[in-house]
Scaffold this active site. Sequence first.
Site, PDB file in Angstrom:
ATOM      1  N   CYS A 137       0.829  -1.047  -0.023  1.00  0.00           N
ATOM      2  CA  CYS A 137      -0.048   0.045   0.076  1.00  0.00           C
ATOM      3  C   CYS A 137       0.836   1.295  -0.089  1.00  0.00           C
ATOM      4  O   CYS A 137       1.687   1.489   1.010  1.00  0.00           O
ATOM      5  CB  CYS A 137      -0.981   0.038   1.128  1.00  0.00           C
TER       6      CYS A 137
ATOM      7  N   LYS B 186     -10.240  -9.479   5.462  1.00  0.00           N
ATOM      8  CA  LYS B 186     -10.063  -8.694   6.800  1.00  0.00           C
ATOM      9  C   LYS B 186     -10.367  -9.208   8.026  1.00  0.00           C
ATOM     10  O   LYS B 186     -11.557  -9.571   8.081  1.00  0.00           O
ATOM     11  CB  LYS B 186     -10.638  -7.228   6.469  1.00  0.00           C
TER      12      LYS B 186
ATOM     13  N   VAL C 241      -6.077   0.196   5.212  1.00  0.00           N
ATOM     14  CA  VAL C 241      -4.931   0.909   5.840  1.00  0.00           C
ATOM     15  C   VAL C 241      -4.513   2.164   5.000  1.00  0.00           C
ATOM     16  O   VAL C 241      -4.927   2.379   3.826  1.00  0.00           O
ATOM     17  CB  VAL C 241      -3.913  -0.258   5.773  1.00  0.00           C
TER      18      VAL C 241
ATOM     19  N   GLU D  22      -6.624   7.365   7.892  1.00  0.00           N
ATOM     20  CA  GLU D  22      -6.470   8.184   6.602  1.00  0.00           C
ATOM     21  C   GLU D  22      -4.806   8.952   6.733  1.00  0.00           C
ATOM     22  O   GLU D  22      -4.488   9.381   7.791  1.00  0.00           O
ATOM     23  CB  GLU D  22      -7.384   9.365   6.458  1.00  0.00           C
ATOM     24  N   SER D  23      -4.097   8.212   5.752  1.00  0.00           N
ATOM     25  CA  SER D  23      -2.762   8.853   5.784  1.00  0.00           C
ATOM     26  C   SER D  23      -2.479  10.253   6.016  1.00  0.00           C
ATOM     27  O   SER D  23      -1.452  10.600   6.755  1.00  0.00           O
ATOM     28  CB  SER D  23      -1.941   8.281   4.605  1.00  0.00           C
TER      29      SER D  23
HETATM   30  N1  LIG Z   1      -7.457   7.774   1.606  1.00  0.00           N
HETATM   31  C1  LIG Z   1      -6.887   6.643   2.253  1.00  0.00           C
HETATM   32  C2  LIG Z   1      -6.492   5.590   1.000  1.00  0.00           C
HETATM   33  C3  LIG Z   1      -6.161   4.316   1.635  1.00  0.00           C
HETATM   34  C4  LIG Z   1      -6.479   3.184   0.833  1.00  0.00           C
HETATM   35  O1  LIG Z   1      -6.775   3.334  -0.414  1.00  0.00           O
HETATM   36  N2  LIG Z   1      -5.714   1.940   1.355  1.00  0.00           N
HETATM   37  C5  LIG Z   1      -6.177   0.848   0.525  1.00  0.00           C
HETATM   38  C6  LIG Z   1      -4.765  -0.006   0.324  1.00  0.00           C
HETATM   39  S1  LIG Z   1      -3.665   0.843  -0.522  1.00  0.00           S
HETATM   40  C7  LIG Z   1      -7.110  -0.314   1.219  1.00  0.00           C
HETATM   41  O2  LIG Z   1      -6.705  -0.468   2.413  1.00  0.00           O
HETATM   42  N3  LIG Z   1      -7.748  -0.933   0.615  1.00  0.00           N
HETATM   43  C8  LIG Z   1      -8.775  -1.630   1.347  1.00  0.00           C
HETATM   44  C9  LIG Z   1     -10.259  -1.642   0.907  1.00  0.00           C
HETATM   45  O3  LIG Z   1     -10.451  -0.721   0.178  1.00  0.00           O
HETATM   46  O4  LIG Z   1     -10.847  -2.625   1.003  1.00  0.00           O
HETATM   47  C10 LIG Z   1      -5.444   7.255   2.805  1.00  0.00           C
HETATM   48  O5  LIG Z   1      -4.747   8.319   2.481  1.00  0.00           O
HETATM   49  O6  LIG Z   1      -4.875   6.877   3.876  1.00  0.00           O
END
Ligand SMILES: N[C@@H](CCC(=O)N[C@@H](CS)C(=O)NCC(=O)O)C(=O)O
Length: 224
Positions: free
Chosen positions: A12, A39, A52, A64-65
């Site tokens: 990620c 999950k 994540v 949120e990052s």
């Molecule tokens: N806007 C979020 C995006 C985080 C994101 O898209 N994470 C993905 C992995 S890179 C995730 O956890 N996806 C799992 C899902 O959507 O089920 C951030 O900045 O933290």
Amino acid sequence: MTQLKLVSHALCPYVQRAAITLTEKQVSFERIVVDLGNKPEWFRALSPLGKVPLLVVDDAVLFESAAICDYLDETIAPRLHPADPIRRAQHRAWIEFASSLLNDIWGFYIASDAAGLERKTADIATKFQRLEDELANREGPYFSGADFSLVDAAFGPVFRYFDVFEQYIDPGFFDGKPNLQAWRRVLAARTSIREAVSPDYPKLLDIFLRNRGSYLSSLMKAAA
Ligand SMILES: N[C@@H](CCC(=O)N[C@@H](CS)C(=O)NCC(=O)O)C(=O)O
């Protein structure tokens, strides 16, 4: 002593932003890897969007990052965001630009046919040109000059995808973009960026991309 746990996934790019920020601030943290394809219940309970990264700070859960990186920046030196509010807002906007590029990259690797891949190639090329123009007006080696910033932390994981893409397809994303090339090289050499992923990241990404059932997957399988 505050305990920090970064709930992660090996590939990620948003997790990488948080890991890079923690390393830049020389803070030790524990990484907990979650299988996003299956999950666990505890993760579903903690993560409001089921995504994540999460940063667990003692008993508090951050998601949120951008919120995670801002929290780390406000609480642990050195500051990675500019002190000036205008410049800080601009940096936040360029981090959002990196997120938009990540969406294009996702579209690129899941495109089901050559036309879809070409459309996403064009979207990425347009954004890279915009970035090249922006960098041409700035002093390097980092986005904001001599000091590493959270914008650099956001783009290191973007450029990392191309190390794998270029083994199979290279539509010249970086051709004629000397500033972008130089920035990519500097970020790839930065310890925090290198250490944000495990040594087997290129292999894991390769396997992940091959198994998307996409047009890119078929090019990869045809190549080897
Ligand atoms: N806007 C979020 C995006 C985080 C994101 O898209 N994470 C993905 C992995 S890179 C995730 O956890 N996806 C799992 C899902 O959507 O089920 C951030 O900045 O933290």
